[in-house]
Design a protein around this motif. Structure first.
Motif, PDB file in Angstrom:
ATOM      1  N   LEU B  51       1.616  43.362 -18.346  1.00 42.85           N
ATOM      2  CA  LEU B  51       2.600  42.361 -17.932  1.00 42.85           C
ATOM      3  C   LEU B  51       3.562  42.971 -16.912  1.00 42.85           C
ATOM      4  O   LEU B  51       4.697  43.288 -17.220  1.00 42.85           O
ATOM      5  N   ASP B  52       3.081  43.129 -15.665  1.00 42.88           N
ATOM      6  CA  ASP B  52       3.944  43.617 -14.591  1.00 42.88           C
ATOM      7  C   ASP B  52       4.608  42.423 -13.900  1.00 42.88           C
ATOM      8  O   ASP B  52       4.435  41.278 -14.336  1.00 42.88           O
ATOM      9  N   SER B  53       5.361  42.688 -12.816  1.00 37.56           N
ATOM     10  CA  SER B  53       6.140  41.599 -12.222  1.00 37.56           C
ATOM     11  C   SER B  53       5.239  40.487 -11.679  1.00 37.56           C
ATOM     12  O   SER B  53       5.564  39.303 -11.755  1.00 37.56           O
ATOM     13  N   MET B  54       4.076  40.880 -11.148  1.00 39.12           N
ATOM     14  CA  MET B  54       3.135  39.872 -10.625  1.00 39.12           C
ATOM     15  C   MET B  54       2.634  38.980 -11.768  1.00 39.12           C
ATOM     16  O   MET B  54       2.544  37.761 -11.628  1.00 39.12           O
ATOM     17  N   ALA B  55       2.304  39.619 -12.899  1.00 34.99           N
ATOM     18  CA  ALA B  55       1.798  38.859 -14.037  1.00 34.99           C
ATOM     19  C   ALA B  55       2.888  37.970 -14.629  1.00 34.99           C
ATOM     20  O   ALA B  55       2.630  36.843 -15.053  1.00 34.99           O
ATOM     21  N   VAL B  56       4.123  38.475 -14.645  1.00 30.51           N
ATOM     22  CA  VAL B  56       5.235  37.656 -15.149  1.00 30.51           C
ATOM     23  C   VAL B  56       5.407  36.426 -14.258  1.00 30.51           C
ATOM     24  O   VAL B  56       5.583  35.302 -14.738  1.00 30.51           O
ATOM     25  N   ALA B  57       5.312  36.634 -12.938  1.00 30.41           N
ATOM     26  CA  ALA B  57       5.444  35.506 -12.015  1.00 30.41           C
ATOM     27  C   ALA B  57       4.348  34.477 -12.285  1.00 30.41           C
ATOM     28  O   ALA B  57       4.607  33.268 -12.309  1.00 30.41           O
ATOM     29  N   GLY B  58       3.147  34.951 -12.511  1.00 31.43           N
ATOM     30  CA  GLY B  58       2.029  34.042 -12.812  1.00 31.43           C
ATOM     31  C   GLY B  58       2.272  33.292 -14.117  1.00 31.43           C
ATOM     32  O   GLY B  58       2.031  32.091 -14.220  1.00 31.43           O
ATOM     33  N   LEU B  59       2.789  34.022 -15.100  1.00 31.85           N
ATOM     34  CA  LEU B  59       3.061  33.420 -16.412  1.00 31.85           C
ATOM     35  C   LEU B  59       4.113  32.310 -16.290  1.00 31.85           C
ATOM     36  O   LEU B  59       3.954  31.217 -16.837  1.00 31.85           O
ATOM     37  N   LEU B  60       5.176  32.575 -15.534  1.00 32.22           N
ATOM     38  CA  LEU B  60       6.263  31.589 -15.401  1.00 32.22           C
ATOM     39  C   LEU B  60       5.778  30.363 -14.610  1.00 32.22           C
ATOM     40  O   LEU B  60       6.109  29.220 -14.953  1.00 32.22           O
ATOM     41  N   THR B  61       4.983  30.598 -13.567  1.00 35.42           N
ATOM     42  CA  THR B  61       4.483  29.481 -12.762  1.00 35.42           C
ATOM     43  C   THR B  61       3.553  28.613 -13.598  1.00 35.42           C
ATOM     44  O   THR B  61       3.577  27.383 -13.528  1.00 35.42           O
ATOM     45  N   GLU B  62       2.752  29.257 -14.427  1.00 34.09           N
ATOM     46  CA  GLU B  62       1.838  28.508 -15.298  1.00 34.09           C
ATOM     47  C   GLU B  62       2.618  27.760 -16.385  1.00 34.09           C
ATOM     48  O   GLU B  62       2.264  26.641 -16.767  1.00 34.09           O
ATOM     49  N   MET B  63       3.716  28.361 -16.871  1.00 33.33           N
ATOM     50  CA  MET B  63       4.575  27.661 -17.844  1.00 33.33           C
ATOM     51  C   MET B  63       5.134  26.385 -17.223  1.00 33.33           C
ATOM     52  O   MET B  63       5.216  25.342 -17.879  1.00 33.33           O
ATOM     53  N   GLU B  64       5.547  26.487 -15.954  1.00 32.00           N
ATOM     54  CA  GLU B  64       6.076  25.297 -15.262  1.00 32.00           C
ATOM     55  C   GLU B  64       5.026  24.191 -15.240  1.00 32.00           C
ATOM     56  O   GLU B  64       5.315  23.034 -15.531  1.00 32.00           O
ATOM     57  N   ASP B  65       3.796  24.574 -14.897  1.00 32.49           N
ATOM     58  CA  ASP B  65       2.722  23.581 -14.788  1.00 32.49           C
ATOM     59  C   ASP B  65       2.376  22.964 -16.141  1.00 32.49           C
ATOM     60  O   ASP B  65       2.237  21.763 -16.272  1.00 32.49           O
ATOM     61  N   ARG B  66       2.219  23.825 -17.138  1.00 29.16           N
ATOM     62  CA  ARG B  66       1.702  23.323 -18.421  1.00 29.16           C
ATOM     63  C   ARG B  66       2.773  22.616 -19.234  1.00 29.16           C
ATOM     64  O   ARG B  66       2.470  21.714 -20.011  1.00 29.16           O
ATOM     65  N   LEU B  67       4.041  23.041 -19.100  1.00 30.53           N
ATOM     66  CA  LEU B  67       5.108  22.421 -19.902  1.00 30.53           C
ATOM     67  C   LEU B  67       5.876  21.378 -19.097  1.00 30.53           C
ATOM     68  O   LEU B  67       6.712  20.662 -19.655  1.00 30.53           O
ATOM     69  N   GLY B  68       5.604  21.300 -17.790  1.00 25.78           N
ATOM     70  CA  GLY B  68       6.320  20.323 -16.969  1.00 25.78           C
ATOM     71  C   GLY B  68       7.793  20.656 -16.822  1.00 25.78           C
ATOM     72  O   GLY B  68       8.645  19.766 -16.848  1.00 25.78           O
ATOM     73  N   ILE B  69       8.106  21.955 -16.714  1.00 26.82           N
ATOM     74  CA  ILE B  69       9.508  22.361 -16.552  1.00 26.82           C
ATOM     75  C   ILE B  69       9.669  23.056 -15.199  1.00 26.82           C
ATOM     76  O   ILE B  69       8.679  23.378 -14.546  1.00 26.82           O
TER      77      ILE B  69
END
Lengths: 225, 105
Positions: B51-69
């Motif tokens: 979980l480096d900064s690139m992976a964290v960015a991917g995780l947050l972007t995917e959270m936005e998509d999947r949770l609609g936030i």
């Protein structure tokens, strides 16, 4: 299977030479594959070529050109523009006599309008930029530097910006801020859920998934049968 | 990839856990059972080498998509990323119906 392809210069001659991975046995169906971009390109490279192997076994030719400025290209990435990449995709389609296109992720922004085919898990320009800018702000924060997305994008628009090690020019960043993929006539979107597994571009480290390569290959093979 | 539909911003606790655990499993390539065992104290950023900064960015972007936030720069801090409980509390706050409604996706 590895070759090069040439980008012609205006007024004749060759402006650039880029790498090409292809399975070309002069068959009827000839699929141009436009790769995922930047970090996602690395994570999806093996998957993409695995899909090509399946297509080859099913009697379909496929061509995976490098975009100018990427991988071993002699052209600097910072000089590339969205419009330039679109032209490169058109030139690639013509020089391989492609009959169809498979555009992966952000390459859906480049797919030649004249070709039928598929967009796999299409990514918009704004979402691509958002992820890359966010990675930079998070890394900066870890290093004790304060940068905001808005500031970075303002710099990017005027001077270009290095994001996750990729140096993008101002014109590329400005164009990506509003670039949305559109499905041309005869083109279909393939959602990640159709491959029954999480997108490999999400993974922190490059991986592969034979079942997903089978599933994407099968969608194309069935349609071209 | 299982996506639980969100109706009027409502997502019950079990569904939120499932969404977040699936997401972390997708990003880190974990066995779903391993991610399902995460509890509030399970360490994330700084504990999982992938979980480096690139992976964290991917995780947050995917959270936005999947949770609609929508996740702003200022939302991202060490606390929300340090443990599974922190990430979960953050997602819950973003999904709170008292917040202004989001544009439909």
């Amino acid at each position: 299977m590895s070759f090069t392809w040439n980008i012609p210069a205006l007024g004749g001659g060759i402006a650039g030479e880029e790498l090409l991975v292809s399975f070309d046995r002069q068959r009827q169906s000839r699929l141009l594959i436009l790769p995922a971009w930047f970090d996602e390109a690395n994570k999806l490279r093996r998957f993409t070529v695995e899909v090509m192997r399946r297509l080859d076994s099913a009697g379909i030719d496929s061509f995976l050109p490098d975009l100018p400025g990427c991988n071993e290209s002699l052209t600097p990435l910072a000089d590339q523009t969205l419009e330039g990449w679109r032209k490169a995709a058109d030139i690639a389609a013509a020089s391989f006599a492609a009959t169809h296109v498979l555009a992966i992720r952000a390459s859906a922004l480049l797919a030649p309008a004249s070709l039928p085919g598929w967009h796999y898990a299409a990514q918009s320009g704004p979402k691509l930029l958002r992820g890359m800018v966010r990675a930079r702000t998070i890394a900066a924060r870890e290093a004790g530097i304060s940068e905001t997305s808005d500031e970075l994008l303002a710099i990017g628009r005027s001077e270009g910006l290095t994001l996750s090690g990729w140096h993008l020019g101002a014109a590329m960043i400005a164009a990506l801020e509003t670039a949305e993929p559109t499905l041309a006539p005869g083109r279909h979107g393939i959602a990640q859920s159709e491959l029954a597994g999480p997108g490999l571009w999400l993974r922190a480290e490059p991986a592969e998934d034979a079942a997903q390569a089978d599933a994407l290959g099968a969608i194309i093979i069935e349609a071209l049968a | 990839m299982s996506i639980t539909p969100i109706i009027d911003g409502q997502l019950d606790e079990a569904a939120l856990d499932q969404q977040l655990q699936t997401l972390i499993a997708d990003v880190l390539g974990l066995d779903p059972a391993q991610a399902a065992a995460f509890d509030a104290d399970s360490g994330l950023f700084g504990h999982l080498p992938e979980l480096d900064s690139m992976a964290v960015a991917g995780l947050l972007t995917e959270m936005e998509d999947r949770l609609g936030i929508v996740i702003e720069d200022d939302d991202v801090d060490g606390e929300m990323l340090e443990t599974y409980g922190g990430l979960r509390a953050f997602a819950r706050a973003k999904l709170d119906p008292l917040q202004p409604p989001l544009d439909p996706l």
